[in-house]
Scaffold this motif. Sequence first.
Motif, mmCIF file in Angstrom:
data_model
loop_
_atom_site.group_PDB
_atom_site.id
_atom_site.type_symbol
_atom_site.label_atom_id
_atom_site.label_comp_id
_atom_site.label_asym_id
_atom_site.label_seq_id
_atom_site.Cartn_x
_atom_site.Cartn_y
_atom_site.Cartn_z
ATOM 1 N N PHE A 24 0.834 -1.204 0.000
ATOM 2 C CA PHE A 24 0.000 0.000 0.000
ATOM 3 C C PHE A 24 0.868 1.253 0.000
ATOM 4 N N TYR A 25 1.941 1.231 0.807
ATOM 5 C CA TYR A 25 2.840 2.391 0.882
ATOM 6 C C TYR A 25 3.499 2.648 -0.468
ATOM 7 N N LYS A 26 3.995 1.580 -1.105
ATOM 8 C CA LYS A 26 4.654 1.733 -2.402
ATOM 9 C C LYS A 26 3.680 2.244 -3.454
ATOM 10 N N THR A 27 2.437 1.747 -3.399
ATOM 11 C CA THR A 27 1.423 2.194 -4.358
ATOM 12 C C THR A 27 1.127 3.673 -4.182
ATOM 13 N N GLN A 28 0.992 4.104 -2.927
ATOM 14 C CA GLN A 28 0.720 5.511 -2.647
ATOM 15 C C GLN A 28 1.887 6.391 -3.076
ATOM 16 N N GLN A 29 3.123 5.908 -2.835
ATOM 17 C CA GLN A 29 4.298 6.665 -3.245
ATOM 18 C C GLN A 29 4.344 6.821 -4.759
ATOM 19 N N THR A 30 4.025 5.746 -5.476
ATOM 20 C CA THR A 30 4.023 5.791 -6.936
ATOM 21 C C THR A 30 3.001 6.798 -7.444
ATOM 22 N N LYS A 31 1.806 6.794 -6.836
ATOM 23 C CA LYS A 31 0.770 7.751 -7.234
ATOM 24 C C LYS A 31 1.217 9.184 -6.951
ATOM 25 N N LYS A 32 1.827 9.380 -5.779
ATOM 26 C CA LYS A 32 2.292 10.716 -5.403
ATOM 27 C C LYS A 32 3.337 11.222 -6.388
ATOM 28 N N LEU A 33 4.288 10.353 -6.742
ATOM 29 C CA LEU A 33 5.347 10.761 -7.655
ATOM 30 C C LEU A 33 4.817 10.961 -9.065
ATOM 31 N N GLY A 34 3.805 10.170 -9.435
ATOM 32 C CA GLY A 34 3.174 10.369 -10.732
ATOM 33 C C GLY A 34 2.521 11.734 -10.815
ATOM 34 N N PHE A 35 1.916 12.157 -9.712
ATOM 35 C CA PHE A 35 1.309 13.492 -9.653
ATOM 36 C C PHE A 35 2.379 14.569 -9.784
ATOM 37 N N LEU A 36 3.503 14.382 -9.078
ATOM 38 C CA LEU A 36 4.598 15.345 -9.166
ATOM 39 C C LEU A 36 5.143 15.422 -10.587
ATOM 40 N N ALA A 37 5.214 14.268 -11.258
ATOM 41 C CA ALA A 37 5.733 14.239 -12.624
ATOM 42 C C ALA A 37 4.854 15.048 -13.563
ATOM 43 N N GLN A 38 3.546 15.060 -13.293
ATOM 44 C CA GLN A 38 2.618 15.803 -14.141
ATOM 45 C C GLN A 38 2.607 17.290 -13.810
ATOM 46 N N LYS A 39 2.702 17.609 -12.513
ATOM 47 C CA LYS A 39 2.536 18.992 -12.076
ATOM 48 C C LYS A 39 3.852 19.736 -11.880
ATOM 49 N N GLN A 40 4.920 19.003 -11.551
ATOM 50 C CA GLN A 40 6.201 19.651 -11.268
ATOM 51 C C GLN A 40 7.325 18.906 -11.993
ATOM 52 N N THR A 41 7.317 18.991 -13.303
ATOM 53 C CA THR A 41 8.304 18.241 -14.085
ATOM 54 C C THR A 41 9.731 18.653 -13.758
ATOM 55 N N GLU A 42 9.913 19.906 -13.307
ATOM 56 C CA GLU A 42 11.271 20.379 -13.037
ATOM 57 C C GLU A 42 11.918 19.650 -11.870
ATOM 58 N N ILE A 43 11.121 19.007 -11.028
ATOM 59 C CA ILE A 43 11.706 18.283 -9.902
ATOM 60 C C ILE A 43 12.466 17.046 -10.383
ATOM 61 N N PHE A 44 12.150 16.597 -11.596
ATOM 62 C CA PHE A 44 12.851 15.461 -12.188
ATOM 63 C C PHE A 44 13.961 15.914 -13.138
ATOM 64 N N VAL A 45 13.696 16.979 -13.872
ATOM 65 C CA VAL A 45 14.660 17.461 -14.871
ATOM 66 C C VAL A 45 14.887 18.953 -14.669
ATOM 67 N N ARG A 46 16.071 19.305 -14.221
ATOM 68 C CA ARG A 46 16.430 20.715 -14.058
ATOM 69 C C ARG A 46 17.190 21.192 -15.296
ATOM 70 N N LYS A 47 17.265 22.500 -15.454
ATOM 71 C CA LYS A 47 17.968 23.056 -16.615
ATOM 72 C C LYS A 47 19.438 22.660 -16.632
ATOM 73 N N HIS A 48 20.003 22.445 -15.447
ATOM 74 C CA HIS A 48 21.429 22.108 -15.383
ATOM 75 C C HIS A 48 21.697 20.614 -15.557
ATOM 76 N N SER A 49 20.653 19.798 -15.632
ATOM 77 C CA SER A 49 20.839 18.343 -15.625
ATOM 78 C C SER A 49 21.493 17.839 -16.910
ATOM 79 N N PRO A 50 22.590 17.093 -16.811
ATOM 80 C CA PRO A 50 23.195 16.478 -18.001
ATOM 81 C C PRO A 50 22.248 15.433 -18.587
ATOM 82 N N THR A 51 22.214 15.346 -19.903
ATOM 83 C CA THR A 51 21.327 14.387 -20.558
ATOM 84 C C THR A 51 22.073 13.637 -21.652
ATOM 85 N N LEU A 52 21.524 12.490 -21.993
ATOM 86 C CA LEU A 52 22.060 11.681 -23.084
ATOM 87 C C LEU A 52 20.880 11.076 -23.826
#
Length: 218
Positions: A24-52
Amino acid sequence: MKKQYLVITSGLFLVFLFVLGGYFYKTQQTKKLGFLAQKQTEIFVRKHSPTLGSDKAKVFLVEFMDPACETCSAFYPFVKKLMADHPGQIKLVLRYAPFHDGADYFVRILEAASKQGKYMETLEIMYQSQPYWASHHNPQPQLVWQFLPRVGLDLEKLKNDMNDPEIDKIIAQDLADAKTLNVMKTPGFFVNGKPLVTFGDRELQQLIESEIAEQYPR
């Protein structure tokens, strides 16, 4: 006998509750992070982040890494193979979580190397030479310098650029985001905002391929 049966039954019930609670905890965490991914994309990818990878890729693989982390080093070839197996579909985003003592020193080298356009090459030589300088019992960061000339870096410029105060801000921001995302160890993976709940190469591959199937329906 009846008492023993009750003890065993109670024990099994407690184990069941523990497993159910963890799920249940893992499921709730996944839902929470999914919400963050939709609403706060910068928390995953910052302008300074190296990419490939391609800017047109629809699958973002975000890795919180530590250059002194043995598991990060071991996973790097696997991640590159996944990208090669799915050309143009995966974009790797690197974030810093320098949890090992003195690991921020290597982050500084990487960020300084990026100013010379040698970020990924420097990261790879760091991982390849890691057994020589990153012993957890006796780390010797100065030993990494003997491997850096192989990348073709201007070492004097590198040493100067390592002192750029902007690097402190980058490390602080990445650590703050890692804390928000509950990253407690490295590597920490997220695929389009979905966390790798159960750690392992097979699990990472399944998560990535599941997202690829969703983003690139046939």
